[in-house]
Design a protein around this motif. Sequence first.
Motif, PDB file in Angstrom:
ATOM      1  N   ILE A   3       0.907  -1.264  -0.120  1.00 58.90           N
ATOM      2  CA  ILE A   3      -0.118  -0.061   0.023  1.00 58.90           C
ATOM      3  C   ILE A   3       0.748   1.303   0.047  1.00 58.90           C
ATOM      4  O   ILE A   3       1.830   1.455   0.972  1.00 58.90           O
ATOM      5  CB  ILE A   3      -0.793  -0.182   1.092  1.00 58.90           C
ATOM      6  CG1 ILE A   3      -1.979  -1.214   1.077  1.00 58.90           C
ATOM      7  CG2 ILE A   3      -1.715   1.342   1.288  1.00 58.90           C
ATOM      8  CD1 ILE A   3      -2.646  -1.174   2.189  1.00 58.90           C
ATOM      9  N   THR A   4       0.338   2.078  -1.124  1.00 58.03           N
ATOM     10  CA  THR A   4       1.280   3.417  -0.991  1.00 58.03           C
ATOM     11  C   THR A   4       0.159   4.486  -0.886  1.00 58.03           C
ATOM     12  O   THR A   4       0.743   5.643  -0.601  1.00 58.03           O
ATOM     13  CB  THR A   4       1.724   3.585  -2.589  1.00 58.03           C
ATOM     14  OG1 THR A   4       0.978   3.564  -3.425  1.00 58.03           O
ATOM     15  CG2 THR A   4       2.985   2.436  -2.742  1.00 58.03           C
ATOM     16  N   THR A   5      -0.930   4.460  -1.154  1.00 58.16           N
ATOM     17  CA  THR A   5      -1.950   5.458  -0.934  1.00 58.16           C
ATOM     18  C   THR A   5      -3.091   4.873  -0.245  1.00 58.16           C
ATOM     19  O   THR A   5      -3.779   4.086  -0.689  1.00 58.16           O
ATOM     20  CB  THR A   5      -2.207   5.786  -2.424  1.00 58.16           C
ATOM     21  OG1 THR A   5      -1.081   5.747  -3.083  1.00 58.16           O
ATOM     22  CG2 THR A   5      -3.116   7.025  -2.702  1.00 58.16           C
ATOM     23  N   ARG A   6      -3.592   5.674   0.842  1.00 56.54           N
ATOM     24  CA  ARG A   6      -4.853   5.469   1.489  1.00 56.54           C
ATOM     25  C   ARG A   6      -5.792   6.751   1.104  1.00 56.54           C
ATOM     26  O   ARG A   6      -5.584   7.798   1.532  1.00 56.54           O
ATOM     27  CB  ARG A   6      -4.657   5.345   3.025  1.00 56.54           C
ATOM     28  CG  ARG A   6      -3.470   4.228   3.158  1.00 56.54           C
ATOM     29  CD  ARG A   6      -3.103   4.044   4.480  1.00 56.54           C
ATOM     30  NE  ARG A   6      -2.179   3.322   4.810  1.00 56.54           N
ATOM     31  CZ  ARG A   6      -2.274   1.741   5.015  1.00 56.54           C
ATOM     32  NH1 ARG A   6      -3.683   1.293   4.873  1.00 56.54           N
ATOM     33  NH2 ARG A   6      -1.548   0.863   5.367  1.00 56.54           N
ATOM     34  N   VAL A   7      -6.967   6.484   0.557  1.00 55.57           N
ATOM     35  CA  VAL A   7      -7.926   7.589   0.163  1.00 55.57           C
ATOM     36  C   VAL A   7      -8.958   7.516   1.285  1.00 55.57           C
ATOM     37  O   VAL A   7      -9.674   6.628   1.361  1.00 55.57           O
ATOM     38  CB  VAL A   7      -8.466   7.323  -0.995  1.00 55.57           C
ATOM     39  CG1 VAL A   7      -9.684   8.502  -1.437  1.00 55.57           C
ATOM     40  CG2 VAL A   7      -7.419   7.115  -2.136  1.00 55.57           C
ATOM     41  N   GLU A   8      -9.163   8.596   2.067  1.00 55.26           N
ATOM     42  CA  GLU A   8     -10.173   8.740   2.998  1.00 55.26           C
ATOM     43  C   GLU A   8     -11.374   8.875   2.498  1.00 55.26           C
ATOM     44  O   GLU A   8     -11.559   9.938   1.829  1.00 55.26           O
ATOM     45  CB  GLU A   8     -10.012   9.847   4.015  1.00 55.26           C
ATOM     46  CG  GLU A   8      -8.556   9.957   4.811  1.00 55.26           C
ATOM     47  CD  GLU A   8      -9.036   9.451   6.439  1.00 55.26           C
ATOM     48  OE1 GLU A   8     -10.123   9.223   6.450  1.00 55.26           O
ATOM     49  OE2 GLU A   8      -8.179   9.296   6.951  1.00 55.26           O
ATOM     50  N   CYS A   9     -12.274   7.950   2.596  1.00 55.16           N
ATOM     51  CA  CYS A   9     -13.572   7.956   1.828  1.00 55.16           C
ATOM     52  C   CYS A   9     -14.728   7.268   2.734  1.00 55.16           C
ATOM     53  O   CYS A   9     -15.835   6.926   1.857  1.00 55.16           O
ATOM     54  CB  CYS A   9     -13.527   7.186   0.546  1.00 55.16           C
ATOM     55  SG  CYS A   9     -12.719   5.418   0.678  1.00 55.16           S
ATOM     56  N   ALA A  10     -14.585   7.247   4.230  1.00 56.95           N
ATOM     57  CA  ALA A  10     -15.613   6.860   4.808  1.00 56.95           C
ATOM     58  C   ALA A  10     -16.959   7.266   4.605  1.00 56.95           C
ATOM     59  O   ALA A  10     -17.981   6.427   4.931  1.00 56.95           O
ATOM     60  CB  ALA A  10     -15.166   6.528   6.490  1.00 56.95           C
ATOM     61  N   GLU A  11     -17.168   8.471   4.338  1.00 52.74           N
ATOM     62  CA  GLU A  11     -18.485   9.205   4.115  1.00 52.74           C
ATOM     63  C   GLU A  11     -19.203   8.336   3.026  1.00 52.74           C
ATOM     64  O   GLU A  11     -20.359   8.572   2.989  1.00 52.74           O
ATOM     65  CB  GLU A  11     -18.041  10.524   3.823  1.00 52.74           C
ATOM     66  CG  GLU A  11     -19.596  11.419   3.455  1.00 52.74           C
ATOM     67  CD  GLU A  11     -18.987  12.876   3.005  1.00 52.74           C
ATOM     68  OE1 GLU A  11     -19.707  13.597   2.739  1.00 52.74           O
ATOM     69  OE2 GLU A  11     -17.818  13.179   3.202  1.00 52.74           O
ATOM     70  N   TYR A  12     -18.601   7.808   2.264  1.00 48.47           N
ATOM     71  CA  TYR A  12     -19.037   7.281   0.902  1.00 48.47           C
ATOM     72  C   TYR A  12     -19.283   5.694   1.025  1.00 48.47           C
ATOM     73  O   TYR A  12     -19.653   5.072   0.088  1.00 48.47           O
ATOM     74  CB  TYR A  12     -18.273   7.696  -0.233  1.00 48.47           C
ATOM     75  CG  TYR A  12     -18.092   9.004  -0.329  1.00 48.47           C
ATOM     76  CD1 TYR A  12     -19.209   9.747  -1.238  1.00 48.47           C
ATOM     77  CD2 TYR A  12     -17.392   9.780  -0.110  1.00 48.47           C
ATOM     78  CE1 TYR A  12     -19.288  11.190  -1.361  1.00 48.47           C
ATOM     79  CE2 TYR A  12     -17.081  11.115  -0.051  1.00 48.47           C
ATOM     80  CZ  TYR A  12     -18.323  11.582  -0.680  1.00 48.47           C
ATOM     81  OH  TYR A  12     -18.104  13.472  -0.837  1.00 48.47           O
TER      82      TYR A  12
END
Length: 293
Positions: free
Chosen positions: A219-228
Motif C-alpha cells: 500500500i502506497t496510497t490511502r484514500v479517506e472515503c468513509a463518508e461514501y
Amino acid sequence: MAEQLRLMAVHAHPDDESSKGAATMAKYVAEGVDVLVVTCTGGERGSVLNPKMDRPDVWANIGDIRRAEMDAARAILGIEQAWLGFVDSGLPEGDPLPPLPDGCFALEEVDVAAAPLVRLMRQFRPHVVTTYDEEGGYPHPDHIMTHRVTVAAFEAAGDPDHHPELGEPWQPLKLYYDVGFSRAKIMALHEAMLAAGLESPYGEWMKRWEDRPDKGERITTRVECAEYFPVRDDALRAHATQIDPDGFWFQVPMDLQQRAWPTEDFQLARSMVDSPLPESDLFAGVRETCHAR
C-alpha cells in the motif's frame, strides 16, 4: 483554468466496480472528477450468490440481468461506464482444473484484448487508471487478464506509433492496483467487532492469513472515503445476483467500519509525475501538473 480531472477504473465483471474502490470513486465524483468504469466482460458465467435470486428465470436471463444491475450501480455511484464486450471466462473448479471455455476473455491475445481499451483511454483521456495487481486481486482468470490488458493499454495509449487508427495518443499519468484487504485491515475490523461485543465474521480469515503473504506492504496510497461507504454498499446491493444483502459483506455495522478503517487502499504501480509516498490522493502530483497546463 485547471484541466478537468479524469479517473478510469478497469474491472473484470459487473459488481467488481462496487466491491473494489467504489467509495473512492463516489468521493471523486462528488468532488467533480469525471469517472469512467470499464467492464471487460458481461459476467455471463458468474455464480448467483444471493439465494433469493437463485431461480430458473434468473439463470435463463443472467446476461441481461447483470447488465441491468450494472446500470443500477452506475447510477448510484454517479459514474460513466463502458463495456469492452468480452465473454466471461468463469472460475474453473476441480482438480485438475478444467480448460477455459473457447472464446472467453482470458484466452484472448493480450494485444488484441487491449486494443479496445487503448481506444477508450484515448477517447476518455484519464489522468489516473486503477485495476488489479498481477494476481488479479484473487486468482480469477478474468481478473488476471484484466491486469494484463490494463497494463498493456496504459503503456500503449500514449505511443503515437501504436495503432494510430485507435485515436490520438494519450498517456495516463498514474496506474494503481486496488489493495482491497490487508492483514492490518482485517485485524482492525476483527478487533473492533470484538470490542463492541459482537461476533466477528473475520475469525476464519485471520487463521487463513497466517500462511498468506500480506499485500498491506504494497500500500502506497490511502484514500479517506468513509463518508461514501454507504454509497458503496448501495451499489453493491444493486448487484442482486452477486451480493446477498444478508450476507458476509454487511455483517460489520457501518459506523464501526467507518471508525476502524476509513480508507480504501491502493498500490501506485506506475507514475509519470512526482508524488512523494505515502499518498492520500490518487491525483497527487497530477493536480499540480494539470494546474500548470
